[in-house]
Design a protein around this motif. Structure first.
Motif, PDB file in Angstrom:
ATOM      1  N   ASP A   1      71.478-112.458   9.196  1.00 11.42           N
ATOM      2  CA  ASP A   1      71.043-111.905   7.911  1.00 11.42           C
ATOM      3  C   ASP A   1      69.861-110.958   8.084  1.00 11.42           C
ATOM      4  OD1 ASP A   1      73.011-113.324   6.628  1.00 11.42           O
ATOM      5  OD2 ASP A   1      71.699-114.925   5.909  1.00 11.42           O
ATOM      6  N   SER A   2      68.984-111.256   9.033  1.00 10.28           N
ATOM      7  CA  SER A   2      67.890-110.321   9.334  1.00 10.28           C
ATOM      8  C   SER A   2      68.446-109.001   9.846  1.00 10.28           C
ATOM      9  CB  SER A   2      66.947-110.927  10.370  1.00 10.28           C
ATOM     10  OG  SER A   2      66.290-112.072   9.869  1.00 10.28           O
ATOM     11  N   ALA A   3      69.465-109.074  10.710  1.00 10.62           N
ATOM     12  CA  ALA A   3      70.081-107.856  11.231  1.00 10.62           C
ATOM     13  C   ALA A   3      70.715-107.045  10.110  1.00 10.62           C
ATOM     14  CB  ALA A   3      71.126-108.218  12.288  1.00 10.62           C
ATOM     15  N   ARG A   4      71.399-107.726   9.189  1.00 14.99           N
ATOM     16  CA  ARG A   4      72.014-107.005   8.068  1.00 14.99           C
ATOM     17  C   ARG A   4      70.945-106.355   7.187  1.00 14.99           C
ATOM     18  NH1 ARG A   4      76.282-110.945   8.793  1.00 14.99           N
ATOM     19  NH2 ARG A   4      75.074-112.656   7.907  1.00 14.99           N
ATOM     20  N   THR A   5      69.856-107.077   6.975  1.00 16.00           N
ATOM     21  CA  THR A   5      68.769-106.515   6.167  1.00 16.00           C
ATOM     22  C   THR A   5      68.187-105.279   6.820  1.00 16.00           C
ATOM     23  OG1 THR A   5      68.203-108.701   5.271  1.00 16.00           O
ATOM     24  CG2 THR A   5      66.519-106.992   5.136  1.00 16.00           C
ATOM     25  N   LEU A   6      67.900-105.348   8.118  1.00 16.84           N
ATOM     26  CA  LEU A   6      67.314-104.202   8.820  1.00 16.84           C
ATOM     27  C   LEU A   6      68.300-103.044   8.928  1.00 16.84           C
ATOM     28  CD1 LEU A   6      65.200-105.822  11.681  1.00 16.84           C
ATOM     29  CD2 LEU A   6      64.519-105.128   9.390  1.00 16.84           C
ATOM     30  N   ARG A   7      69.573-103.356   9.066  1.00 11.13           N
ATOM     31  CA  ARG A   7      70.575-102.279   9.096  1.00 11.13           C
ATOM     32  C   ARG A   7      70.539-101.495   7.789  1.00 11.13           C
ATOM     33  NH1 ARG A   7      76.684-104.165   9.100  1.00 11.13           N
ATOM     34  NH2 ARG A   7      75.896-104.920   7.090  1.00 11.13           N
ATOM     35  N   ASP A   8      70.399-102.210   6.677  1.00 13.70           N
ATOM     36  CA  ASP A   8      70.350-101.531   5.384  1.00 13.70           C
ATOM     37  C   ASP A   8      69.079-100.698   5.243  1.00 13.70           C
ATOM     38  OD1 ASP A   8      72.736-102.730   4.763  1.00 13.70           O
ATOM     39  OD2 ASP A   8      71.859-104.315   3.536  1.00 13.70           O
ATOM     40  N   VAL A   9      67.937-101.259   5.696  1.00 18.50           N
ATOM     41  CA  VAL A   9      66.690-100.498   5.638  1.00 18.50           C
ATOM     42  C   VAL A   9      66.791 -99.256   6.517  1.00 18.50           C
ATOM     43  CG1 VAL A   9      64.221-100.540   6.134  1.00 18.50           C
ATOM     44  CG2 VAL A   9      65.320-102.556   5.133  1.00 18.50           C
ATOM     45  N   ARG A  10      67.351 -99.426   7.693  1.00 17.67           N
ATOM     46  CA  ARG A  10      67.524 -98.301   8.624  1.00 17.67           C
ATOM     47  C   ARG A  10      68.393 -97.215   8.000  1.00 17.67           C
ATOM     48  NH1 ARG A  10      70.533 -99.989  13.949  1.00 17.67           N
ATOM     49  NH2 ARG A  10      72.310 -99.783  12.539  1.00 17.67           N
ATOM     50  N   GLY A  11      69.409 -97.622   7.263  1.00 20.45           N
ATOM     51  CA  GLY A  11      70.296 -96.649   6.649  1.00 20.45           C
ATOM     52  C   GLY A  11      69.648 -95.896   5.500  1.00 20.45           C
ATOM     53  N   ARG A  12      68.737 -96.564   4.790  1.00 27.26           N
ATOM     54  CA  ARG A  12      68.073 -95.921   3.653  1.00 27.26           C
ATOM     55  C   ARG A  12      66.907 -95.049   4.084  1.00 27.26           C
ATOM     56  NH1 ARG A  12      67.872-101.162   1.583  1.00 27.26           N
ATOM     57  NH2 ARG A  12      65.587-101.072   1.656  1.00 27.26           N
ATOM     58  N   ALA A  13      66.231 -95.448   5.138  1.00 26.26           N
ATOM     59  CA  ALA A  13      65.019 -94.744   5.566  1.00 26.26           C
ATOM     60  C   ALA A  13      65.311 -93.999   6.861  1.00 26.26           C
ATOM     61  CB  ALA A  13      63.874 -95.736   5.749  1.00 26.26           C
ATOM     62  N   ASP A  14      65.680 -92.754   6.747  1.00 23.34           N
ATOM     63  CA  ASP A  14      66.008 -91.964   7.929  1.00 23.34           C
ATOM     64  C   ASP A  14      64.778 -91.860   8.820  1.00 23.34           C
ATOM     65  OD1 ASP A  14      67.480 -90.340   9.617  1.00 23.34           O
ATOM     66  OD2 ASP A  14      66.764 -88.516   8.638  1.00 23.34           O
ATOM     67  N   GLY A  15      64.950 -92.206  10.093  1.00 19.13           N
ATOM     68  CA  GLY A  15      63.846 -92.135  11.026  1.00 19.13           C
ATOM     69  C   GLY A  15      62.963 -93.369  11.042  1.00 19.13           C
ATOM     70  N   ALA A  16      63.338 -94.414  10.279  1.00 17.82           N
ATOM     71  CA  ALA A  16      62.535 -95.630  10.274  1.00 17.82           C
ATOM     72  C   ALA A  16      62.485 -96.223  11.679  1.00 17.82           C
ATOM     73  CB  ALA A  16      63.134 -96.645   9.296  1.00 17.82           C
ATOM     74  N   ARG A  17      61.343 -96.721  12.056  1.00 23.22           N
ATOM     75  CA  ARG A  17      61.155 -97.303  13.385  1.00 23.22           C
ATOM     76  C   ARG A  17      61.202 -98.815  13.242  1.00 23.22           C
ATOM     77  NH1 ARG A  17      55.925 -95.446  15.821  1.00 23.22           N
ATOM     78  NH2 ARG A  17      56.924 -95.931  17.814  1.00 23.22           N
ATOM     79  N   LEU A  18      62.349 -99.387  13.489  1.00 24.81           N
ATOM     80  CA  LEU A  18      62.583-100.808  13.282  1.00 24.81           C
ATOM     81  C   LEU A  18      63.134-101.437  14.549  1.00 24.81           C
ATOM     82  CD1 LEU A  18      64.513-100.544   9.880  1.00 24.81           C
ATOM     83  CD2 LEU A  18      62.044-100.830  10.195  1.00 24.81           C
ATOM     84  N   ALA A  19      62.780-102.677  14.774  1.00 31.19           N
ATOM     85  CA  ALA A  19      63.339-103.429  15.895  1.00 31.19           C
ATOM     86  C   ALA A  19      63.467-104.884  15.481  1.00 31.19           C
ATOM     87  CB  ALA A  19      62.471-103.304  17.135  1.00 31.19           C
ATOM     88  N   LEU A  20      64.566-105.492  15.878  1.00 34.47           N
ATOM     89  CA  LEU A  20      64.781-106.927  15.657  1.00 34.47           C
ATOM     90  C   LEU A  20      64.573-107.629  16.987  1.00 34.47           C
ATOM     91  CD1 LEU A  20      65.597-109.220  13.753  1.00 34.47           C
ATOM     92  CD2 LEU A  20      67.981-108.797  14.391  1.00 34.47           C
ATOM     93  N   ALA A  21      63.577-108.487  17.034  1.00 37.06           N
ATOM     94  CA  ALA A  21      63.281-109.208  18.266  1.00 37.06           C
ATOM     95  C   ALA A  21      64.279-110.335  18.478  1.00 37.06           C
ATOM     96  CB  ALA A  21      61.858-109.770  18.202  1.00 37.06           C
ATOM     97  N   ALA A  22      64.284-110.865  19.684  1.00 39.99           N
ATOM     98  CA  ALA A  22      65.029-112.095  19.931  1.00 39.99           C
ATOM     99  C   ALA A  22      64.425-113.201  19.076  1.00 39.99           C
ATOM    100  CB  ALA A  22      64.947-112.462  21.407  1.00 39.99           C
ATOM    101  N   PRO A  23      65.194-114.227  18.736  1.00 35.14           N
ATOM    102  CA  PRO A  23      64.640-115.304  17.920  1.00 35.14           C
ATOM    103  C   PRO A  23      63.482-116.004  18.611  1.00 35.14           C
ATOM    104  CG  PRO A  23      66.788-115.911  18.801  1.00 35.14           C
ATOM    105  CD  PRO A  23      66.608-114.457  19.085  1.00 35.14           C
ATOM    106  N   LEU A  24      62.719-116.719  17.823  1.00 33.10           N
ATOM    107  CA  LEU A  24      61.551-117.427  18.344  1.00 33.10           C
ATOM    108  C   LEU A  24      61.881-118.232  19.594  1.00 33.10           C
ATOM    109  CD1 LEU A  24      58.541-118.327  17.740  1.00 33.10           C
ATOM    110  CD2 LEU A  24      59.582-120.337  16.660  1.00 33.10           C
ATOM    111  N   GLY A  25      62.981-118.968  19.560  1.00 29.46           N
ATOM    112  CA  GLY A  25      63.347-119.788  20.708  1.00 29.46           C
ATOM    113  C   GLY A  25      64.832-120.069  20.732  1.00 29.46           C
ATOM    114  N   ASP A  26      65.229-120.943  21.659  1.00 24.32           N
ATOM    115  CA  ASP A  26      66.622-121.332  21.770  1.00 24.32           C
ATOM    116  C   ASP A  26      66.685-122.831  22.024  1.00 24.32           C
ATOM    117  OD1 ASP A  26      65.776-121.612  24.397  1.00 24.32           O
ATOM    118  OD2 ASP A  26      66.956-119.932  25.167  1.00 24.32           O
ATOM    119  N   ALA A  27      67.877-123.331  22.282  1.00 23.22           N
ATOM    120  CA  ALA A  27      68.052-124.774  22.469  1.00 23.22           C
ATOM    121  C   ALA A  27      67.241-125.288  23.649  1.00 23.22           C
ATOM    122  CB  ALA A  27      69.537-125.083  22.660  1.00 23.22           C
ATOM    123  N   THR A  28      67.193-124.512  24.731  1.00 26.55           N
ATOM    124  CA  THR A  28      66.434-124.945  25.906  1.00 26.55           C
ATOM    125  C   THR A  28      64.960-125.104  25.574  1.00 26.55           C
ATOM    126  OG1 THR A  28      68.001-123.892  27.416  1.00 26.55           O
ATOM    127  CG2 THR A  28      65.807-124.346  28.262  1.00 26.55           C
TER     128      THR A  28
END
Length: 273
Positions: free
Chosen positions: A75-102
């Motif tokens: 859902d974060s990726a979908r949100t940022l994709r929409d922001v990226r599409g509306r704001a031409d040239g927006a500088r956005l990055a989605l980091a890896a999640p805080l952690g994993d099962a390990t």
């Protein structure tokens, strides 16, 4: 960012200048206050990201999950994709999640080791969904492996349809002769207070300093990836996925019941989410 001196060199983004935003979910309820702008995916996250990036700074969003709630990532990726599409040239990055099962298993083991006197352990989390909840039983079992004590159970406190709930988990340990169990949270919230003055009540799995350090690591990784792609032939949101957004759209695949889809050409493919 400065212009290339030559095709082989470029200025790198200083991670300290990145605007950090935390994407919230069920695992981040009641997390320590880190002073980081935070919102759940959707309109709240969209507005926050747009505001943080208004000055042209790189905005890095960190999904606050150990992987048990992959919807937060997708859902974060979908949100940022929409922001990226509306704001031409927006500088956005989605980091890896805080952690994993390990990481979660490692942190559960560390929390248990801090209380060597505990006769048993109750791992506690809000109920998320049947698949995330079932996964916690597996992770608690792995946290118990090769450690002490040998009796580790799981209970759910809050969320939707907790099964077993906190009272049920404590009753099971009582019936099994667990003595005074240690409570360990499997999320960023403190362990609940039971009224029985049990060890671990009110303690966090990750303290504020450790939590902030992990977030900063995720941001540095995301900035490095973004920089690497930003100066390539495809730009920051090209097929190399350097902004992390498009690859994360499929984060929920493999989570949930398997089902089939029919493609436009009539072919059938099956996956789960």
């Amino acid at each position: 960012m400065s212009v290339h001196a030559d095709p082989g060199t470029h200025a790198h983004t200083d991670p300290a200048t990145a605007r950090i935003v935390a994407a919230l979910g069920p695992e981040s309820e009641d997390m320590p206050d880190l002073g980081i702008p935070s919102a759940p995916p959707g309109r709240g996250l969209s507005d926050l990201v747009a505001a943080q990036g208004a000055g042209g700074d790189l905005v890095v969003v960190v999904p606050m999950t150990f992987g048990r709630a992959p919807a937060v990532i997708a859902d974060s990726a979908r949100t940022l994709r929409d922001v990226r599409g509306r704001a031409d040239g927006a500088r956005l990055a989605l980091a890896a999640p805080l952690g994993d099962a390990t990481m979660l298993v490692t942190r559960l083991r560390a929390a248990i080791r801090r209380h060597p006197e505990a006769a048993s352990v109750l791992v506690v989390s809000p109920a998320i969904d049947p698949f995330a909840d079932a996964e916690l039983f597996r992770l608690a079992r792995l946290a118990r492996q090769y450690g002490h004590p040998g009796l580790v159970e799981v209970a759910f406190h809050g969320g939707s349809e907790p099964d077993p709930d906190l009272a049920g988990g404590l009753a099971r340990l009582d019936a099994l002769g667990g003595g005074r169990p240690l409570l360990v949270p499997a999320t960023l919230a403190p362990a609940p207070v039971t009224g029985r003055d049990l060890p671990g009540e009110g303690e966090h799995l990750l303290g504020p300093a450790v939590l902030r350090s992990i977030i900063d690591t995720r941001v540095r990784e995301a900035v490095h990836r973004w920089d690497h792609g930003a100066h390539g032939p495809d730009g920051p949101d090209g097929p190399d996925g350097s902004d992390g957004i498009d690859p994360a759209l499929d984060a929920e695949d493999g989570h949930g019941y398997a089902h089939s889809h029919v493609a436009a050409d009539g072919s059938v493919y099956t996956h789960s989410h």
